[in-house]
Design an enzyme around this catalytic site. Structure first.
Site, PDB file in Angstrom:
ATOM      1  N   PRO A  23       9.881   5.032  21.114  1.00 38.29           N
ATOM      2  CA  PRO A  23      10.240   4.299  21.086  1.00 38.29           C
ATOM      3  C   PRO A  23      11.542   3.496  20.945  1.00 38.29           C
ATOM      4  O   PRO A  23      12.674   4.311  22.045  1.00 38.29           O
ATOM      5  CB  PRO A  23      10.066   5.209  19.094  1.00 38.29           C
ATOM      6  CG  PRO A  23       9.743   6.075  19.946  1.00 38.29           C
ATOM      7  CD  PRO A  23       9.554   6.501  21.712  1.00 38.29           C
ATOM      8  N   CYS A  25      14.596   1.096  19.389  1.00 39.22           N
ATOM      9  CA  CYS A  25      15.309   0.555  17.882  1.00 39.22           C
ATOM     10  C   CYS A  25      14.917  -0.758  18.765  1.00 39.22           C
ATOM     11  O   CYS A  25      15.884  -1.167  20.135  1.00 39.22           O
ATOM     12  CB  CYS A  25      16.136   1.105  17.999  1.00 39.22           C
ATOM     13  SG  CYS A  25      16.011   2.697  16.711  1.00 39.22           S
ATOM     14  N   ALA A  57      12.277   3.720  15.864  1.00 41.27           N
ATOM     15  CA  ALA A  57      12.571   4.555  14.457  1.00 41.27           C
ATOM     16  C   ALA A  57      12.493   3.685  13.015  1.00 41.27           C
ATOM     17  O   ALA A  57      12.959   3.131  13.211  1.00 41.27           O
ATOM     18  CB  ALA A  57      13.887   5.563  14.785  1.00 41.27           C
ATOM     19  N   GLN A 100       7.243   6.017  14.715  1.00 43.67           N
ATOM     20  CA  GLN A 100       8.180   7.402  14.944  1.00 43.67           C
ATOM     21  C   GLN A 100       8.973   7.011  13.522  1.00 43.67           C
ATOM     22  O   GLN A 100       9.319   6.183  13.556  1.00 43.67           O
ATOM     23  CB  GLN A 100       9.240   7.356  16.300  1.00 43.67           C
ATOM     24  CG  GLN A 100      10.050   8.688  16.303  1.00 43.67           C
ATOM     25  CD  GLN A 100      10.868   7.889  16.916  1.00 43.67           C
ATOM     26  OE1 GLN A 100      12.377   7.478  16.423  1.00 43.67           O
ATOM     27  NE2 GLN A 100      11.691   9.014  18.495  1.00 43.67           N
ATOM     28  N   TYR A 183      20.083  12.015  14.836  1.00 44.27           N
ATOM     29  CA  TYR A 183      19.894  11.830  13.860  1.00 44.27           C
ATOM     30  C   TYR A 183      19.294  12.953  12.451  1.00 44.27           C
ATOM     31  O   TYR A 183      19.762  13.842  13.137  1.00 44.27           O
ATOM     32  CB  TYR A 183      18.620  11.159  13.575  1.00 44.27           C
ATOM     33  CG  TYR A 183      19.116   9.611  14.532  1.00 44.27           C
ATOM     34  CD1 TYR A 183      20.048   8.179  14.277  1.00 44.27           C
ATOM     35  CD2 TYR A 183      18.527   8.777  15.998  1.00 44.27           C
ATOM     36  CE1 TYR A 183      20.505   8.009  14.969  1.00 44.27           C
ATOM     37  CE2 TYR A 183      19.038   8.137  16.371  1.00 44.27           C
ATOM     38  CZ  TYR A 183      20.215   7.131  15.669  1.00 44.27           C
ATOM     39  OH  TYR A 183      19.685   6.472  17.075  1.00 44.27           O
ATOM     40  N   ARG A 231       9.851  14.189  18.059  1.00 46.84           N
ATOM     41  CA  ARG A 231      10.907  13.952  19.250  1.00 46.84           C
ATOM     42  C   ARG A 231      12.244  14.982  18.911  1.00 46.84           C
ATOM     43  O   ARG A 231      12.766  15.490  18.656  1.00 46.84           O
ATOM     44  CB  ARG A 231      11.034  12.842  19.566  1.00 46.84           C
ATOM     45  CG  ARG A 231      12.074  12.046  21.082  1.00 46.84           C
ATOM     46  CD  ARG A 231      12.767  11.286  20.696  1.00 46.84           C
ATOM     47  NE  ARG A 231      12.189  10.348  22.678  1.00 46.84           N
ATOM     48  CZ  ARG A 231      12.665   8.998  23.014  1.00 46.84           C
ATOM     49  NH1 ARG A 231      12.819   8.211  21.440  1.00 46.84           N
ATOM     50  NH2 ARG A 231      13.172   8.976  24.246  1.00 46.84           N
ATOM     51  N   LEU A 302      15.229   7.619  32.852  1.00 42.76           N
ATOM     52  CA  LEU A 302      15.258   7.420  34.010  1.00 42.76           C
ATOM     53  C   LEU A 302      14.021   8.148  34.673  1.00 42.76           C
ATOM     54  O   LEU A 302      14.502   8.949  36.064  1.00 42.76           O
ATOM     55  CB  LEU A 302      16.421   8.376  34.527  1.00 42.76           C
ATOM     56  CG  LEU A 302      17.706   7.689  34.238  1.00 42.76           C
ATOM     57  CD1 LEU A 302      19.490   7.487  34.982  1.00 42.76           C
ATOM     58  CD2 LEU A 302      17.820   5.514  34.391  1.00 42.76           C
ATOM     59  N   ARG A 325      13.060   1.764  29.183  1.00 44.99           N
ATOM     60  CA  ARG A 325      13.931   0.515  29.756  1.00 44.99           C
ATOM     61  C   ARG A 325      13.376  -0.214  30.550  1.00 44.99           C
ATOM     62  O   ARG A 325      13.278  -1.078  31.460  1.00 44.99           O
ATOM     63  CB  ARG A 325      15.273   0.822  30.191  1.00 44.99           C
ATOM     64  CG  ARG A 325      17.177   0.441  28.875  1.00 44.99           C
ATOM     65  CD  ARG A 325      18.077   1.361  30.000  1.00 44.99           C
ATOM     66  NE  ARG A 325      18.867   1.492  28.935  1.00 44.99           N
ATOM     67  CZ  ARG A 325      19.394   2.880  27.571  1.00 44.99           C
ATOM     68  NH1 ARG A 325      18.704   3.683  27.756  1.00 44.99           N
ATOM     69  NH2 ARG A 325      19.698   3.371  27.008  1.00 44.99           N
TER      70      ARG A 325
END
Length: 366
Positions: A23, A25, A57, A100, A183, A231, A302, A325
């Site tokens: 996920p 944003c 999310a 999610q 969160y 998660r 990563l 990413r």
């Protein structure tokens, strides 16, 4: 066949490979509803060759959005906008799609990142009053959240249930609960953000209570032949905070409830975090949770190379690899990984109209 491209069973959900689009944003929704941006963004990721695509999310109520531009699944308009995007994805891709579900808690009501990301005051035109386990702000300069009382806890639980029911109506193949990155559910877990003195605070058992209640409620509201997983942030990277041992205990409780996997991230709860970043820096957390809680894990963070991802799976450190990413940078990462590892992806037949001449063995559909 490489481990990365072997099928994986996420509970009752069969996936063609072990690559998950994590996920991410996008801060591009309007009143919680998906826009043309989501059609473009999710459309290209749906053609990536990954086995599973998890939507960003999506807040279960307007106050649970991180920013005013966050995606939500709390209204008929939200549901209709996502239905449009999903119809397009399912027309052109065989990828499995999950959502999610989230509530940002005290980290809600913020500006989008490119506008600084700071809190928007409750009395500002685009801001609102945040809510959390305890009246402790994320930044000391933030307006404090309201501590959820019994009625508030019941309301939030019901909002997760209604969002799960909407996800079922839309035909999502799975739900990931967001219990990470500082969160709301993570805020209940961590003693740094949860100082309650009732049955939802204090001991580890009490701090796990509300997240587990949310899991149970969502699990009951979503079709039993589709998975619900979570998660987590394996550690707060801060003294006195949520840690790996607590995450292992939480994973054991989730496994006992039939949770099919844990998506293992870290951090996000406190500005005081000291994260030791490096290639695959969260993989060992996934490995420990997998080994000690005896539950499948999804590793993330990563992981950028095909051989790196393959080695994680071969060593038994995780059961699947999530990319964020890296797959934004290279939306055909799975195709390129298949070529590097001498394997192939599961693709929609119509996508093969543009298959490079002489490479059909690497790009064939199944």
């Amino acid at each position: 066949m490489s481990e990365l491209f072997t099928p994986w069973q996420l509970g009752p959900l069969a996936l063609s490979n072990r690559i998950v689009v994590a996920p991410m944003c996008q801060y591009s929704a309007e009143d919680g509803s998906a826009t043309d941006w989501h059609m473009i963004h999710l459309g290209q990721l749906a053609l990536s060759g990954a086995g599973l695509l998890v939507l960003e999310a999506s807040a279960v109520n307007p106050q649970g959005r991180i920013s005013p531009r966050d995606l939500g699944l709390y209204s008929d308009a939200n549901e209709a906008a996502l239905a449009r995007v999903l119809r397009a994805i399912r027309t052109y891709s065989p990828i499995k799609v999950a959502i999610q579900l989230a509530h940002a808690g005290r980290k809600a009501s913020t500006n989008v990142p490119w506008e600084g990301g700071g809190q928007i005051a409750p009395n500002a035109p685009t801001g609102w009053q945040t809510e959390a386990p305890s009246a402790l702000p994320f930044e000391t300069s933030d307006h404090p959240p309201l501590a959820l009382d019994a009625q508030g806890l019941s309301r939030v639980r019901d909002e997760f249930v209604r969002a799960a029911q909407r996800a079922a109506t839309l035909g999502f193949e799975g739900i990931e609960l967001h219990g990470a990155h500082g969160y709301l559910l993570h805020q209940f877990l961590s003693p740094l953000s949860n100082t309650r003195t009732d049955s939802y605070g204090g001991s580890l058992e009490n701090r796990m209570r509300f997240p587990l209640e949310i899991y149970d409620a969502v699990r009951a509201a979503f079709p039993q032949d589709k998975p619900v997983w979570i998660r987590v942030s394996a550690t707060d990277w801060a003294d006195g905070g949520w840690d790996l041992e607590s995450s292992i205990a939480f994973a054991k409780e989730l496994k006992a409830r039939g949770c099919p996997a844990i998506h293992v991230s870290s951090g996000g709860l406190t500005p005081a975090q000291q994260i030791k970043v490096g290639p695959g820096y969260q993989v060992e957390f996934a490995a420990r949770i997998r080994a000690e809680a005896e539950i499948p894990t999804i590793a993330v963070g990563l992981i950028t190379g095909a051989q790196q991802a393959e080695d994680i799976l071969v060593k038994g450190q995780a059961d699947a690899i999530a990319l964020a990413r890296g797959i934004l940078y290279d939306p055909r990462w799975p195709w390129h990984a298949a070529a590097e590892l001498g394997d192939h992806v599961h693709a929609a037949p119509q996508y093969l109209r543009c298959t490079p001449h002489g490479h059909s063995d690497l790009f064939k559909a199944e």
